[in-house]
Design a protein around this motif. Structure first.
Motif, PDB file in Angstrom:
ATOM      1  N   GLU B 274       8.700 -56.028  74.574  1.00  0.00           N
ATOM      2  CA  GLU B 274       9.566 -54.885  74.366  1.00  0.00           C
ATOM      3  C   GLU B 274      11.034 -55.267  74.369  1.00  0.00           C
ATOM      4  N   GLY B 275      11.748 -54.717  73.423  1.00  0.00           N
ATOM      5  CA  GLY B 275      13.177 -54.988  73.335  1.00  0.00           C
ATOM      6  C   GLY B 275      13.525 -56.275  72.622  1.00  0.00           C
ATOM      7  N   VAL B 276      12.532 -57.075  72.269  1.00  0.00           N
ATOM      8  CA  VAL B 276      12.798 -58.354  71.600  1.00  0.00           C
ATOM      9  C   VAL B 276      12.325 -58.304  70.141  1.00  0.00           C
ATOM     10  N   TYR B 277      13.246 -58.548  69.253  1.00  0.00           N
ATOM     11  CA  TYR B 277      13.000 -58.551  67.811  1.00  0.00           C
ATOM     12  C   TYR B 277      13.101 -59.973  67.284  1.00  0.00           C
ATOM     13  N   ALA B 278      12.499 -60.238  66.144  1.00  0.00           N
ATOM     14  CA  ALA B 278      12.682 -61.541  65.486  1.00  0.00           C
ATOM     15  C   ALA B 278      12.843 -61.297  63.994  1.00  0.00           C
ATOM     16  N   ALA B 279      13.631 -62.145  63.351  1.00  0.00           N
ATOM     17  CA  ALA B 279      13.886 -61.995  61.919  1.00  0.00           C
ATOM     18  C   ALA B 279      14.368 -63.312  61.354  1.00  0.00           C
ATOM     19  N   GLY B 280      14.037 -63.534  60.089  1.00  0.00           N
ATOM     20  CA  GLY B 280      14.540 -64.712  59.390  1.00  0.00           C
ATOM     21  C   GLY B 280      13.498 -65.793  59.257  1.00  0.00           C
ATOM     22  N   ASP B 281      13.977 -66.997  59.048  1.00  0.00           N
ATOM     23  CA  ASP B 281      13.102 -68.119  58.718  1.00  0.00           C
ATOM     24  C   ASP B 281      12.107 -68.465  59.818  1.00  0.00           C
ATOM     25  N   ASN B 282      12.356 -68.001  61.033  1.00  0.00           N
ATOM     26  CA  ASN B 282      11.452 -68.329  62.145  1.00  0.00           C
ATOM     27  C   ASN B 282      10.305 -67.320  62.282  1.00  0.00           C
ATOM     28  N   THR B 283      10.236 -66.367  61.360  1.00  0.00           N
ATOM     29  CA  THR B 283       9.365 -65.203  61.533  1.00  0.00           C
ATOM     30  C   THR B 283       8.369 -65.080  60.385  1.00  0.00           C
ATOM     31  N   GLU B 284       7.163 -64.655  60.716  1.00  0.00           N
ATOM     32  CA  GLU B 284       6.137 -64.410  59.704  1.00  0.00           C
ATOM     33  C   GLU B 284       6.430 -63.133  58.922  1.00  0.00           C
ATOM     34  N   SER B 285       5.863 -63.055  57.739  1.00  0.00           N
ATOM     35  CA  SER B 285       5.882 -61.768  57.037  1.00  0.00           C
ATOM     36  C   SER B 285       4.503 -61.512  56.439  1.00  0.00           C
ATOM     37  N   LEU B 286       4.283 -60.274  56.043  1.00  0.00           N
ATOM     38  CA  LEU B 286       2.997 -59.914  55.463  1.00  0.00           C
ATOM     39  C   LEU B 286       3.052 -60.149  53.958  1.00  0.00           C
ATOM     40  N   HIS B 287       2.050 -60.829  53.435  1.00  0.00           N
ATOM     41  CA  HIS B 287       1.950 -61.057  51.986  1.00  0.00           C
ATOM     42  C   HIS B 287       1.174 -59.892  51.396  1.00  0.00           C
ATOM     43  N   ARG B 288       1.796 -59.152  50.515  1.00  0.00           N
ATOM     44  CA  ARG B 288       1.175 -57.929  49.999  1.00  0.00           C
ATOM     45  C   ARG B 288      -0.009 -58.204  49.079  1.00  0.00           C
ATOM     46  N   VAL B 289      -0.102 -59.408  48.532  1.00  0.00           N
ATOM     47  CA  VAL B 289      -1.231 -59.706  47.645  1.00  0.00           C
ATOM     48  C   VAL B 289      -2.442 -60.156  48.451  1.00  0.00           C
ATOM     49  N   GLU B 291      -2.647 -59.924  51.773  1.00  0.00           N
ATOM     50  CA  GLU B 291      -2.696 -59.127  53.000  1.00  0.00           C
ATOM     51  C   GLU B 291      -2.833 -59.988  54.251  1.00  0.00           C
ATOM     52  N   GLN B 292      -2.329 -61.208  54.154  1.00  0.00           N
ATOM     53  CA  GLN B 292      -2.321 -62.145  55.275  1.00  0.00           C
ATOM     54  C   GLN B 292      -0.885 -62.359  55.738  1.00  0.00           C
ATOM     55  N   PRO B 293      -0.693 -62.656  57.018  1.00  0.00           N
ATOM     56  CA  PRO B 293       0.642 -63.082  57.441  1.00  0.00           C
ATOM     57  C   PRO B 293       0.943 -64.471  56.857  1.00  0.00           C
ATOM     58  N   VAL B 294       2.174 -64.647  56.411  1.00  0.00           N
ATOM     59  CA  VAL B 294       2.585 -65.932  55.842  1.00  0.00           C
ATOM     60  C   VAL B 294       3.931 -66.337  56.440  1.00  0.00           C
ATOM     61  N   HIS B 295       4.213 -67.612  56.326  1.00  0.00           N
ATOM     62  CA  HIS B 295       5.526 -68.101  56.731  1.00  0.00           C
ATOM     63  C   HIS B 295       6.161 -68.775  55.518  1.00  0.00           C
ATOM     64  N   ILE B 296       6.968 -68.009  54.789  1.00  0.00           N
ATOM     65  CA  ILE B 296       7.636 -68.500  53.579  1.00  0.00           C
ATOM     66  C   ILE B 296       9.129 -68.293  53.792  1.00  0.00           C
ATOM     67  N   PRO B 297       9.799 -69.256  54.418  1.00  0.00           N
ATOM     68  CA  PRO B 297      11.206 -69.052  54.756  1.00  0.00           C
ATOM     69  C   PRO B 297      12.099 -69.137  53.526  1.00  0.00           C
ATOM     70  N   LEU B 298      12.627 -68.001  53.091  1.00  0.00           N
ATOM     71  CA  LEU B 298      13.513 -67.939  51.925  1.00  0.00           C
ATOM     72  C   LEU B 298      14.651 -66.969  52.208  1.00  0.00           C
ATOM     73  N   GLY B 299      15.726 -67.127  51.434  1.00  0.00           N
ATOM     74  CA  GLY B 299      16.967 -66.407  51.713  1.00  0.00           C
ATOM     75  C   GLY B 299      16.875 -64.896  51.675  1.00  0.00           C
ATOM     76  N   LEU B 300      16.279 -64.362  50.618  1.00  0.00           N
ATOM     77  CA  LEU B 300      16.215 -62.901  50.512  1.00  0.00           C
ATOM     78  C   LEU B 300      15.386 -62.312  51.644  1.00  0.00           C
ATOM     79  N   THR B 301      14.259 -62.949  51.932  1.00  0.00           N
ATOM     80  CA  THR B 301      13.383 -62.477  53.003  1.00  0.00           C
ATOM     81  C   THR B 301      14.126 -62.447  54.337  1.00  0.00           C
ATOM     82  N   ALA B 302      14.878 -63.510  54.617  1.00  0.00           N
ATOM     83  CA  ALA B 302      15.621 -63.589  55.875  1.00  0.00           C
ATOM     84  C   ALA B 302      16.653 -62.467  55.960  1.00  0.00           C
ATOM     85  N   ASN B 303      17.394 -62.269  54.887  1.00  0.00           N
ATOM     86  CA  ASN B 303      18.400 -61.212  54.876  1.00  0.00           C
ATOM     87  C   ASN B 303      17.766 -59.839  55.063  1.00  0.00           C
ATOM     88  N   ARG B 304      16.644 -59.640  54.397  1.00  0.00           N
ATOM     89  CA  ARG B 304      15.993 -58.337  54.455  1.00  0.00           C
ATOM     90  C   ARG B 304      15.426 -58.062  55.849  1.00  0.00           C
TER      91      ARG B 304
END
Lengths: 450, 450
Positions: B274-289, B291-304
């Motif tokens: 609780e209270g701890v967020y993560a964002a950017g290249d160190n963080t997973e994201s969901l791949h919409r195709v 539907e798996q978590p992925v780690h694809i560190p790229l600039g737009l993703t980090a900014n978003r």
């Protein structure tokens, strides 16, 4: 299955190919009034301007190639009548000078459009042209040789592309437009001005709000255009004031026209007369954003309609998906693209449109040759639905309008656009592509105003 | 509201800006370990290659500008510990040499990635580099001056971009790749070969299937790379064998990692603490195709991700939409783009992928400067769903991958792609854009095989 196709350019030839492909036993006959089939009419201005070295480069398929595919092509054969009850067409063979009757099971009317020639243009003076087909292109080419001054009447796609083409050929070019700005049907006013500025920067004289009163001539050749603002001297005059669908044959067959004046069809390209199909520039399509029938005669639409008609005439079941109003053109160093509806169009349709304008660069500002790109994005108040986009920038950068077209196809929202995982690296875009920046700003605008 | 952000590059600074914008009363503090914030790391190869005249051009916002926005930026401050129960962080002030404790209500961990340095790379020899941040870039720049031969180890984005950069600087460049081809994680094999061919055409020596055994050095400076295929002499060695998320701080806070090894978060960028967020290249994201978590560190993703975290930490409710695996790069005159999954990735995931390859031109063949463009389109057998696309062509032409990305975002089908009303005029595309041709062909393939 006897399939008869009237018209052998984009829609007609696409239909013929598809029909044979779908049913190799189908008997497919094409009657083309002129001496040419299957050419890229959109390329005509670029031959005239010298970018493309000759009209023959625009030919996609020859009659011989079509015959090898099993399509029976008859050039200089004009279909003059239809008996939909008897399922026959009357065909005038212009070379032989005789009329024949041809039976069909399925008939496709792909008669295209013709250029509008106002009363004042019908003088018989040499040097006065429209640009619709290959012979028109060749006639302009012949007129341009030795000419010094051209006057183009009409600031739509054709007028704009020809202004560049004739200027590239070294002529003094004056472009006359009746309305307040050029590109009036394609873009919103602020963007129209940018198109005019680009024309002027390259030495085209643009006169908007100008009405043509008549043509001046001497010894059977045009010498100028008489306007409400005086005489514009010119040895070459191009009349590019619009097109009209060729619907006479369809009407003779009892086919119903739509509100746009073009032929009304269902998604299978069927007219309401059984066995009679229509496709191409003479035919309406459904606009997926406005859900209204529209008449936007463009190359891809014509080809696609032809394919759908071809498959269906041969016994298949294909559907035309509709359009979203995408268009693109270039004048000199400026590319302009649009999709969906403009703010002005939304207003005219009573839609609650909201637009934002964003200026950015087409790729990372620090990377070489970053050039300005302007995006106007329009969305719907309340629903948050995306309504359209207009892009202006270097020609290479405005094709990204297709991203918005893709979302409009599925009735996507402004938020959907903002969420897209678009390609980024410094030579290709900013981290936040200008489309994303515009979507972000429009999204906030819609929230605040909603 | 006291918001503490660890890391001041893409995600961290986006979060800081957004948080202040959402809640102008929020107290936002950024701790950045290095001496730089808010720079375009993706631009580093282009400064090294000389396209961009200096590293200072990559700076998006200075600490002073951030302070004007009300963001309290501390450079050379390393966060060394987190007490998630007490909601405090321990910060080491590298200049003052002292440690302080800072309380927070919301904490963002935006610590990015680090370059992987295999055991053999840890020699202390001068001339051996990774490229991750501004100091790395400056160090490479300094090593390149006067050097004649460079060896790049790793054929991913960074290795490829640096191969071009160092070649542009006049060095002899050898690129070593452990796998069978370069760009192995980005493209399918046939496309990998085209990338290698472009490198070789510009004089880069590419050695695939090559394992590094160690570095050779003399007088404290690297002289070459020892491989299973012999010694590669080089005064500059770049180790570009991948990146690893910086997760130590997150782990110290008790935050859970995902299967990818990066930090697991929900769509609000919240970790499970609780209270701890993560964002950017160190963080997973969901791949919409997939539907798996992925780690694809790229600039737009980090900014978003940073934006989303910033809004949420300030009391808003934003959601990260996931990614669709879009990526783009250029080597010399070749642009390469991808989105969704490749055929190889689909196979690896047990998806029933079918691919077609289409060669066309990026605009009408008869219009000047029409260049080849290649599209591989992948769809799913049975469902007809679009799975991905790979494009190779002139850099200016491959950004149209975004059209496919837009459809993947909404789980669009191959048929949807085929139906799009894409922009056509001869200078911009073929009547049937190569994407439409590919969708048509893939659609038929899926029908026949389905």
């Amino acid at each position: 299955m006897r399939i008869v196709i009237v018209g052998g350019v984009a829609a007609g030839m696409s239909a013929a190919s598809r029909a044979r492909r779908f049913d190799p036993d189908a008997q497919v006959t094409v009657f083309e009034r002129s001496a040419n089939i299957s050419y890229g009419a959109c390329g005509l201005p670029y031959v005239i301007g010298g970018d493309v070295p000759g009209f023959e480069h625009l030919i996609a398929r020859t009659p011989g190639q079509m015959r090898e595919q099993g399509v029976d092509v008859h050039l200089r054969h004009e279909v003059t009548g239809v008996d939909a009850a008897a399922r026959t067409v009357t065909v005038f063979d212009r070379d032989a000078g005789r009329t024949l009757t041809e039976p069909y099971d399925r008939l496709l009317i792909a008669t295209g459009v013709r250029a509008v020639r106002p009363e004042w243009a019908r003088t018989g003076l040499a040097g006065v042209h429209v640009l619709r087909d290959l012979p028109d292109g060749r006639a302009i080419e012949a007129s341009v040789a030795g000419a010094k001054r051209a006057c183009i009447i009409g600031g739509g796609y054709i007028g704009l592309e020809l202004a560049e083409a004739l200027r590239s050929r070294g002529l003094d070019v004056t472009l006359l437009e009746k309305g307040p700005e050029v590109a009036g049907r394609m873009l919103d006013p602020a963007h129209q001005q940018r198109v005019r500025a680009e024309l002027e920067r390259h030495g085209v004289e643009v006169r908007c709000g100008t009405t043509v009163e008549g043509l001046a001539g001497k010894d059977g050749h045009v010498t100028g255009v008489q306007t409400n603002g005086g005489l514009v001297p010119a040895e070459v005059v191009i009349v590019a004031v619009g097109v009209k669908p060729n619907v006479e044959l369809a009407q003779a067959a009892g086919v119903r026209l739509g509100r746009t004046g073009a032929i009304a069809v269902n998604a299978r390209q069927e007219t309401h007369v059984e066995g009679v199909y229509a496709a191409g520039d003479n035919t309406e399509s459904l606009h997926r954003v406005t859900e209204q029938p529209v008449h936007i005669p463009l190359g891809l639409t014509a080809n696609r309609m032809g394919r759908v008609a071809g498959v269906n005439m041969a016994g298949g079941d294909a559907r035309f998906p509709g359009v979203v109003g995408t268009g693109i053109f270039k004048v000199f160093g400026l590319g302009a693209a649009r999709t969906g509806v403009t703010q002005a169009e939304a207003d005219g349709l009573g839609m609650e449109g909201v637009s934002v304008d964003v200026d950015s660069t087409d790729h990372a500002g620090y990377y070489p040759d970053a050039a300005p790109i302007h995006v106007r994005l329009t969305g719907e108040r309340g629903s948050g639905r995306l309504l359209g986009a207009q892009l202006l920038g270097q020609p290479g950068s405005v094709k990204r309008v297709d991203v918005v077209a893709a979302l409009l196809h599925g009735q996507g929202s402004v938020q959907d656009l903002f969420e897209l995982d678009l390609a980024y690296a410094p030579p290709f875009s900013s981290v936040w592509d200008v489309l994303l920046v515009a979507a972000d700003r429009l999204g906030r605008e819609l929230c605040e105003e909603g």
